[in-house]
Design a protein around this motif. Structure first.
Motif, PDB file in Angstrom:
ATOM      1  N   THR A   1       1.118  -1.718  -0.167  1.00  0.00           N
ATOM      2  CA  THR A   1      -0.244  -0.641  -0.537  1.00  0.00           C
ATOM      3  C   THR A   1       0.445   1.443  -0.027  1.00  0.00           C
ATOM      4  O   THR A   1       0.526   2.156  -0.544  1.00  0.00           O
ATOM      5  CB  THR A   1      -1.199  -0.095   1.150  1.00  0.00           C
ATOM      6  OG1 THR A   1      -1.810  -1.246   1.269  1.00  0.00           O
ATOM      7  CG2 THR A   1      -1.890   1.120   1.212  1.00  0.00           C
TER       8      THR A   1
ATOM      9  N   PRO B   1     -11.463   2.972  -5.581  1.00  0.00           N
ATOM     10  CA  PRO B   1     -11.387   1.987  -4.798  1.00  0.00           C
ATOM     11  C   PRO B   1     -10.422   1.359  -4.857  1.00  0.00           C
ATOM     12  O   PRO B   1     -10.247   0.569  -3.398  1.00  0.00           O
ATOM     13  CB  PRO B   1     -12.395   1.579  -5.433  1.00  0.00           C
ATOM     14  CG  PRO B   1     -13.420   2.587  -6.707  1.00  0.00           C
ATOM     15  CD  PRO B   1     -11.896   3.001  -6.644  1.00  0.00           C
TER      16      PRO B   1
ATOM     17  N   GLU C   1      -8.335   2.153  -1.382  1.00  0.00           N
ATOM     18  CA  GLU C   1      -8.953   2.672   0.305  1.00  0.00           C
ATOM     19  C   GLU C   1      -8.373   1.375   0.901  1.00  0.00           C
ATOM     20  O   GLU C   1      -8.488  -0.118   0.556  1.00  0.00           O
ATOM     21  CB  GLU C   1     -10.282   2.049  -0.255  1.00  0.00           C
ATOM     22  CG  GLU C   1     -10.902   3.419  -1.000  1.00  0.00           C
ATOM     23  CD  GLU C   1     -12.988   3.706  -1.465  1.00  0.00           C
ATOM     24  OE1 GLU C   1     -12.874   2.877  -1.070  1.00  0.00           O
ATOM     25  OE2 GLU C   1     -12.710   4.928  -2.018  1.00  0.00           O
ATOM     26  N   VAL C   2      -7.990   1.342   1.603  1.00  0.00           N
ATOM     27  CA  VAL C   2      -7.851   0.728   3.170  1.00  0.00           C
ATOM     28  C   VAL C   2      -8.807  -0.068   3.775  1.00  0.00           C
ATOM     29  O   VAL C   2      -9.978   1.220   4.094  1.00  0.00           O
ATOM     30  CB  VAL C   2      -6.879   1.000   4.181  1.00  0.00           C
ATOM     31  CG1 VAL C   2      -6.666  -0.140   4.904  1.00  0.00           C
ATOM     32  CG2 VAL C   2      -5.461   1.288   3.539  1.00  0.00           C
ATOM     33  N   GLY C   3      -9.273  -1.154   4.003  1.00  0.00           N
ATOM     34  CA  GLY C   3     -10.377  -1.563   4.736  1.00  0.00           C
ATOM     35  C   GLY C   3     -10.343  -2.064   6.321  1.00  0.00           C
ATOM     36  O   GLY C   3      -9.370  -1.306   6.277  1.00  0.00           O
ATOM     37  N   PHE C   4     -11.143  -2.077   6.921  1.00  0.00           N
ATOM     38  CA  PHE C   4     -11.137  -2.222   8.085  1.00  0.00           C
ATOM     39  C   PHE C   4     -10.008  -3.561   9.041  1.00  0.00           C
ATOM     40  O   PHE C   4      -9.217  -2.861   9.266  1.00  0.00           O
ATOM     41  CB  PHE C   4     -12.929  -2.588   8.941  1.00  0.00           C
ATOM     42  CG  PHE C   4     -12.627  -2.552  10.690  1.00  0.00           C
ATOM     43  CD1 PHE C   4     -12.379  -1.117  11.589  1.00  0.00           C
ATOM     44  CD2 PHE C   4     -13.017  -3.772  11.203  1.00  0.00           C
ATOM     45  CE1 PHE C   4     -12.653  -1.696  12.741  1.00  0.00           C
ATOM     46  CE2 PHE C   4     -12.797  -3.818  12.498  1.00  0.00           C
ATOM     47  CZ  PHE C   4     -12.627  -2.653  12.978  1.00  0.00           C
ATOM     48  N   HIS C   5     -10.241  -4.514   8.345  1.00  0.00           N
ATOM     49  CA  HIS C   5      -9.565  -5.204   8.347  1.00  0.00           C
ATOM     50  C   HIS C   5      -7.831  -5.166   7.886  1.00  0.00           C
ATOM     51  O   HIS C   5      -7.179  -4.899   9.219  1.00  0.00           O
ATOM     52  CB  HIS C   5      -9.488  -7.020   7.728  1.00  0.00           C
ATOM     53  CG  HIS C   5     -10.265  -7.836   8.481  1.00  0.00           C
ATOM     54  ND1 HIS C   5     -11.576  -8.155   8.442  1.00  0.00           N
ATOM     55  CD2 HIS C   5      -9.266  -8.530   9.274  1.00  0.00           C
ATOM     56  CE1 HIS C   5     -12.069  -9.367   9.029  1.00  0.00           C
ATOM     57  NE2 HIS C   5     -10.858  -9.759  10.101  1.00  0.00           N
ATOM     58  N   GLN C   6      -7.883  -4.627   7.322  1.00  0.00           N
ATOM     59  CA  GLN C   6      -6.159  -4.117   6.687  1.00  0.00           C
ATOM     60  C   GLN C   6      -5.932  -3.240   7.557  1.00  0.00           C
ATOM     61  O   GLN C   6      -4.621  -3.072   8.640  1.00  0.00           O
ATOM     62  CB  GLN C   6      -6.245  -3.623   5.336  1.00  0.00           C
ATOM     63  CG  GLN C   6      -6.151  -4.840   3.864  1.00  0.00           C
ATOM     64  CD  GLN C   6      -7.143  -5.212   3.770  1.00  0.00           C
ATOM     65  OE1 GLN C   6      -8.537  -5.208   4.747  1.00  0.00           O
ATOM     66  NE2 GLN C   6      -7.017  -6.897   3.224  1.00  0.00           N
ATOM     67  N   GLU C   7      -6.501  -1.829   8.213  1.00  0.00           N
ATOM     68  CA  GLU C   7      -6.953  -0.942   9.249  1.00  0.00           C
ATOM     69  C   GLU C   7      -5.815  -1.762  10.509  1.00  0.00           C
ATOM     70  O   GLU C   7      -5.496  -1.110  10.700  1.00  0.00           O
ATOM     71  CB  GLU C   7      -7.615  -0.011   8.748  1.00  0.00           C
ATOM     72  CG  GLU C   7      -7.129   1.224   9.409  1.00  0.00           C
ATOM     73  CD  GLU C   7      -6.283   2.040   8.996  1.00  0.00           C
ATOM     74  OE1 GLU C   7      -5.757   2.992   9.731  1.00  0.00           O
ATOM     75  OE2 GLU C   7      -5.703   1.998   8.545  1.00  0.00           O
TER      76      GLU C   7
END
Length: 257
Positions: free
Chosen positions: A32, A45, A48-54
């Protein structure tokens, strides 16, 4: 010993999965960052970083020290909670069906037939029935004492290791707070060494310190949900045990007449 091995097996599986998740998170974070460096003006899109990756990225940023201990609390707590949930579900018995079968066996084949029904049925209620029926020759008072005593033994087995879950619930946020305090001390040490109050000098350290508290609270919340479910399940089984004990005494009294 079988329960100990099952806990260790679950812990090993979860630890292995966590290591893989951490490795994948590190690779994802690196990819990333490289992508954002090549084209930071793009806003697609895919970036965009998802909740899991974050969540995994923040966990890695928190450092391996206190975050590893907090993660260990989560793994051990979940292993014990899963083992308890499996045990409690296996201990759940259809009390009405068992009572009817014991009553029919007492009417048709006597105490030995009723004991055979209890011997072939799993769960604490069947065990209590068996202990009570095994002492019918000694009188109803002996049966009542045996039911009460063995009921206490079964309750102890239901509550086994539950106190460890409550320990991890309390320990995880405390470890997080400790990591935050230590991180703040290190941040102020940097300020003292630099002799100047620069936000950029301490911002990273304070962020890492606060992350330990966040993950400690997340672990406590997750384990608290499992803990409340387990306690509710134990209360339900204990209530059924008490009702079944009273029903057994009534059956024996009617059978004596």
């Amino acid at each position: 010993m079988k329960r100990l091995f099952s806990i260790l097996a679950i812990t090993g599986i979860m630890a292995f999965g966590t290591v893989n998740a951490t490795t994948n998170a590190a690779s994802t974070t690196t990819t990333t960052v490289a992508t954002m460096t090549q084209d930071d003006a793009a806003d697609s899109p895919a970036q965009e970083v998802g909740f899991h990756q974050e969540l995994k990225k923040r966990f890695i940023e928190g450092g391996p020290g206190f975050m590893g201990i907090v993660l260990l609390c989560l793994i051990l707590g979940l292993a014990i909670a899963i083992e308890r949930i499996i045990f409690l579900n296996l201990s759940t018995t259809n009390t009405s069906k068992l009572t009817q079968e014991v009553e029919d066996a007492l009417a048709s084949g006597g105490v030995e037939a009723a004991k055979e029904i209890c011997r072939n049925t799993k769960g604490p209620i069947a065990s209590i029935y068996y202990q009570g029926l095994d002492r019918t020759d000694e009188g109803l008072e002996a049966v009542e004492k045996a039911v009460v005593a063995y009921g206490g033994v079964q309750m102890g087995q239901l509550e086994k290791n539950v106190s460890w879950i409550s320990l991890f619930i309390a320990l995880a946020p405390m470890l997080g707070f400790m990591g935050t305090v230590i991180g703040m001390i290190q941040a102020f040490d940097k300020i003292e060494a630099a002799g100047d109050m620069q936000p950029s000098l301490v911002a990273g350290g304070i962020k890492v310190a606060l992350l330990t508290t966040v993950f400690g609270l997340i672990v406590a919340i997750i384990l608290q949900i499992f803990y409340n479910y387990i306690i509710a399940k134990i209360d339900s089984i204990v209530n059924n045990m008490e009702d079944a004990s009273i029903t057994l005494m009534d059956l024996l009294i009617r059978n004596k007449k």
